[in-house]
Design a protein around this motif. Structure first.
Motif, PDB file in Angstrom:
ATOM      1  N   PHE A  88      29.524  15.520  10.734  1.00  0.00           N
ATOM      2  CA  PHE A  88      28.177  15.001  10.000  1.00  0.00           C
ATOM      3  C   PHE A  88      28.038  13.722  10.024  1.00  0.00           C
ATOM      4  O   PHE A  88      28.601  12.686  10.054  1.00  0.00           O
ATOM      5  CB  PHE A  88      28.401  15.451   8.568  1.00  0.00           C
ATOM      6  CG  PHE A  88      27.126  15.182   7.494  1.00  0.00           C
ATOM      7  CD1 PHE A  88      26.376  15.863   7.654  1.00  0.00           C
ATOM      8  CD2 PHE A  88      27.430  13.870   6.745  1.00  0.00           C
ATOM      9  CE1 PHE A  88      25.052  15.716   6.954  1.00  0.00           C
ATOM     10  CE2 PHE A  88      26.193  13.583   6.127  1.00  0.00           C
ATOM     11  CZ  PHE A  88      25.175  14.543   6.159  1.00  0.00           C
ATOM     12  N   ASP A  89      26.623  13.306  10.667  1.00  0.00           N
ATOM     13  CA  ASP A  89      26.078  12.170  10.564  1.00  0.00           C
ATOM     14  C   ASP A  89      24.581  12.100   9.689  1.00  0.00           C
ATOM     15  O   ASP A  89      23.702  12.814  10.039  1.00  0.00           O
ATOM     16  CB  ASP A  89      25.711  11.605  11.760  1.00  0.00           C
ATOM     17  CG  ASP A  89      25.381  10.226  11.949  1.00  0.00           C
ATOM     18  OD1 ASP A  89      24.590   9.771  11.128  1.00  0.00           O
ATOM     19  OD2 ASP A  89      25.782   9.385  12.865  1.00  0.00           O
ATOM     20  N   LEU A  90      25.020  11.444   8.620  1.00  0.00           N
ATOM     21  CA  LEU A  90      23.407  11.681   7.767  1.00  0.00           C
ATOM     22  C   LEU A  90      22.256  11.152   8.116  1.00  0.00           C
ATOM     23  O   LEU A  90      21.199  11.661   8.061  1.00  0.00           O
ATOM     24  CB  LEU A  90      23.925  10.731   6.301  1.00  0.00           C
ATOM     25  CG  LEU A  90      22.658  10.734   5.327  1.00  0.00           C
ATOM     26  CD1 LEU A  90      22.234  12.385   4.811  1.00  0.00           C
ATOM     27  CD2 LEU A  90      23.041   9.955   3.982  1.00  0.00           C
ATOM     28  N   SER A  91      22.591   9.788   9.132  1.00  0.00           N
ATOM     29  CA  SER A  91      21.367   9.424   9.856  1.00  0.00           C
ATOM     30  C   SER A  91      20.691  10.406  10.710  1.00  0.00           C
ATOM     31  O   SER A  91      19.370  10.504  10.749  1.00  0.00           O
ATOM     32  CB  SER A  91      21.778   8.038  10.511  1.00  0.00           C
ATOM     33  OG  SER A  91      22.242   7.131   9.387  1.00  0.00           O
ATOM     34  N   ASP A  92      21.453  11.169  11.468  1.00  0.00           N
ATOM     35  CA  ASP A  92      20.878  12.135  12.427  1.00  0.00           C
ATOM     36  C   ASP A  92      20.350  13.140  11.658  1.00  0.00           C
ATOM     37  O   ASP A  92      19.143  13.918  12.136  1.00  0.00           O
ATOM     38  CB  ASP A  92      22.098  12.844  13.362  1.00  0.00           C
ATOM     39  CG  ASP A  92      22.661  11.760  14.269  1.00  0.00           C
ATOM     40  OD1 ASP A  92      21.995  10.656  14.373  1.00  0.00           O
ATOM     41  OD2 ASP A  92      23.806  11.913  14.679  1.00  0.00           O
ATOM     42  N   VAL A  93      20.925  13.560  10.683  1.00  0.00           N
ATOM     43  CA  VAL A  93      20.197  14.773   9.768  1.00  0.00           C
ATOM     44  C   VAL A  93      18.918  14.535   9.333  1.00  0.00           C
ATOM     45  O   VAL A  93      17.822  15.108   9.386  1.00  0.00           O
ATOM     46  CB  VAL A  93      21.261  15.380   8.775  1.00  0.00           C
ATOM     47  CG1 VAL A  93      20.447  16.309   7.828  1.00  0.00           C
ATOM     48  CG2 VAL A  93      22.716  15.735   9.271  1.00  0.00           C
ATOM     49  N   ALA A  94      18.727  13.054   8.750  1.00  0.00           N
ATOM     50  CA  ALA A  94      17.590  12.553   8.227  1.00  0.00           C
ATOM     51  C   ALA A  94      16.618  12.103   9.160  1.00  0.00           C
ATOM     52  O   ALA A  94      15.197  12.097   8.729  1.00  0.00           O
ATOM     53  CB  ALA A  94      17.797  11.573   7.341  1.00  0.00           C
ATOM     54  N   ARG A  95      16.956  11.872  10.355  1.00  0.00           N
ATOM     55  CA  ARG A  95      15.874  11.216  11.272  1.00  0.00           C
ATOM     56  C   ARG A  95      14.631  11.823  11.547  1.00  0.00           C
ATOM     57  O   ARG A  95      13.659  11.214  11.490  1.00  0.00           O
ATOM     58  CB  ARG A  95      16.681  11.010  12.665  1.00  0.00           C
ATOM     59  CG  ARG A  95      15.821  10.075  13.615  1.00  0.00           C
ATOM     60  CD  ARG A  95      16.769   9.628  14.971  1.00  0.00           C
ATOM     61  NE  ARG A  95      17.528   8.788  14.471  1.00  0.00           N
ATOM     62  CZ  ARG A  95      18.968   8.887  14.381  1.00  0.00           C
ATOM     63  NH1 ARG A  95      19.585  10.290  15.109  1.00  0.00           N
ATOM     64  NH2 ARG A  95      19.698   8.320  14.275  1.00  0.00           N
ATOM     65  N   PRO A  96      14.584  13.258  11.634  1.00  0.00           N
ATOM     66  CA  PRO A  96      13.177  13.848  11.664  1.00  0.00           C
ATOM     67  C   PRO A  96      12.383  13.650  10.593  1.00  0.00           C
ATOM     68  O   PRO A  96      11.053  13.566  10.821  1.00  0.00           O
ATOM     69  CB  PRO A  96      13.638  15.557  12.077  1.00  0.00           C
ATOM     70  CG  PRO A  96      15.045  15.327  12.564  1.00  0.00           C
ATOM     71  CD  PRO A  96      15.809  14.080  11.939  1.00  0.00           C
ATOM     72  N   LEU A  97      13.088  13.521   9.380  1.00  0.00           N
ATOM     73  CA  LEU A  97      12.145  13.603   8.280  1.00  0.00           C
ATOM     74  C   LEU A  97      11.658  12.060   8.130  1.00  0.00           C
ATOM     75  O   LEU A  97      10.557  11.814   7.837  1.00  0.00           O
ATOM     76  CB  LEU A  97      12.961  13.951   7.047  1.00  0.00           C
ATOM     77  CG  LEU A  97      13.453  15.347   6.875  1.00  0.00           C
ATOM     78  CD1 LEU A  97      14.394  15.403   5.944  1.00  0.00           C
ATOM     79  CD2 LEU A  97      12.179  16.283   6.499  1.00  0.00           C
ATOM     80  N   LEU A  98      12.549  11.207   8.465  1.00  0.00           N
ATOM     81  CA  LEU A  98      12.249   9.668   8.483  1.00  0.00           C
ATOM     82  C   LEU A  98      10.849   9.408   9.407  1.00  0.00           C
ATOM     83  O   LEU A  98      10.102   8.733   9.151  1.00  0.00           O
ATOM     84  CB  LEU A  98      13.324   9.037   8.695  1.00  0.00           C
ATOM     85  CG  LEU A  98      14.697   9.129   7.726  1.00  0.00           C
ATOM     86  CD1 LEU A  98      15.518   7.872   8.183  1.00  0.00           C
ATOM     87  CD2 LEU A  98      14.030   8.691   6.218  1.00  0.00           C
ATOM     88  N   SER A  99      11.350  10.122  10.514  1.00  0.00           N
ATOM     89  CA  SER A  99      10.236   9.902  11.754  1.00  0.00           C
ATOM     90  C   SER A  99       8.805  10.168  11.337  1.00  0.00           C
ATOM     91  O   SER A  99       8.029   9.905  11.518  1.00  0.00           O
ATOM     92  CB  SER A  99      10.707  10.411  13.012  1.00  0.00           C
ATOM     93  OG  SER A  99      11.993  10.096  13.431  1.00  0.00           O
ATOM     94  N   SER A 100       8.838  11.514  10.642  1.00  0.00           N
ATOM     95  CA  SER A 100       7.700  12.180  10.196  1.00  0.00           C
ATOM     96  C   SER A 100       6.996  11.188   8.915  1.00  0.00           C
ATOM     97  O   SER A 100       5.791  11.085   9.092  1.00  0.00           O
ATOM     98  CB  SER A 100       7.816  13.564   9.556  1.00  0.00           C
ATOM     99  OG  SER A 100       6.633  14.067   9.140  1.00  0.00           O
ATOM    100  N   LEU A 101       7.704  10.742   8.216  1.00  0.00           N
ATOM    101  CA  LEU A 101       7.136   9.633   7.215  1.00  0.00           C
ATOM    102  C   LEU A 101       6.654   8.414   7.924  1.00  0.00           C
ATOM    103  O   LEU A 101       5.660   7.986   7.364  1.00  0.00           O
ATOM    104  CB  LEU A 101       8.282   9.401   6.112  1.00  0.00           C
ATOM    105  CG  LEU A 101       8.600  10.410   5.151  1.00  0.00           C
ATOM    106  CD1 LEU A 101       9.881   9.826   4.406  1.00  0.00           C
ATOM    107  CD2 LEU A 101       7.306  10.582   4.439  1.00  0.00           C
TER     108      LEU A 101
END
Length: 255
Positions: A88-101
């Motif tokens: 698990f890598d939290l940054s990888d999981v969150a990246r699409p959502l961060l990119s959208s924001l």
């Protein structure tokens, strides 16, 4: 009859969907569930449910005991959870959502996690605009300071003793801090103006893990000349939606 024939006819995808629906019926507080309880949570006929329960139990995804029969998640689920956690890598999981924001707002977007009395930035997408604010991956700050810190603290339910300890060495008025935390819980997000950087506005919302504990916060930073109150509220709505989506990806189920 049509349902049975469809599955016997090779509709494997449909059967997999239904099996997953059964597994997803188990919440964080559900140690065991009866067939009657499962029937209230899944849209399946009793014969189909029994057939899928038998298949899942045979594969180790469920186990059962007692009379009436009660089912619980089996060891195969634990093996999958271990495999997922170890990679698990939290940054990888969150990246699409961060990119959208980042694309929607044009401002700096960052991901923070709690670490004792501090918060740490583990991912950041800097604003492309000439006037902007950023901190960088690895940046650490006291958890009582700034919107992204208070978005964590507000949902950590700290005691007054813990609050006092978190504030040691800082010129922080505890009554003001408590009011800020209460406001953050009411709004679902935290805001700061000119707190850590003069002229900067920060908006942050928490996200939660599968246990229901706050796992981190997503923060958006920009200059006050661009982020008036109306703009803050617009960004906050998008931020809360993204934080909620990240919570779901981490297995959190809102009540």
């Amino acid at each position: 009859m049509e349902e049975v024939e469809s599955e016997k006819g090779g509709d494997g995808v449909r059967a997999v969907d239904r099996a997953l629906e059964i597994l997803q019926a188990f919440g964080a507080g559900d140690r065991e569930l009866t067939v009657a309880e499962l029937l209230t949570r899944v849209d399946l006929r009793r014969p189909t449910l029994y057939r899928l329960l038998y298949t899942l139990e045979k594969g180790g995804f469920l186990s059962s005991n007692g009379d009436p029969q009660r089912f619980r998640l089996g060891p195969a689920i634990g093996q999958l959870a271990w495999a997922w956690t170890s990679s698990f890598d939290l940054s990888d999981v969150a990246r699409p959502l961060l990119s959208s924001l980042w694309e929607d707002t044009g401002e700096t977007v960052a991901l923070f996690i709690p670490h004792g009395s501090r918060r740490i930035c583990i991912s950041e997408l800097p604003s492309p605009q000439p006037l902007s604010f950023k901190r960088g991956i690895g940046y650490s700050e006291r958890i009582v300071r700034g919107a992204s810190g208070r978005a964590l603290l507000a949902w950590m339910a700290p005691t007054e003793v813990q609050i006092t300890r978190y504030c040691e060495g800082l010129e922080v008025d505890i009554s003001t801090l408590m009011a800020q935390l209460e406001q953050a819980r009411d709004l679902g997000y935290a805001v700061s103006h000119d707190e850590l950087i003069k002229g900067a506005v920060a908006i942050a919302a928490p996200f939660f893990d599968h246990t229901g504990n706050v796992a981190g916060s997503i923060g958006i930073f920009g200059p006050g000349v661009r982020l008036d109150q109306a703009h803050i509220e617009q960004i906050a709505a998008k931020l809360r939606t993204s934080a909620s989506a990240l919570s779901s990806l981490l297995g959190y189920k809102a009540e």
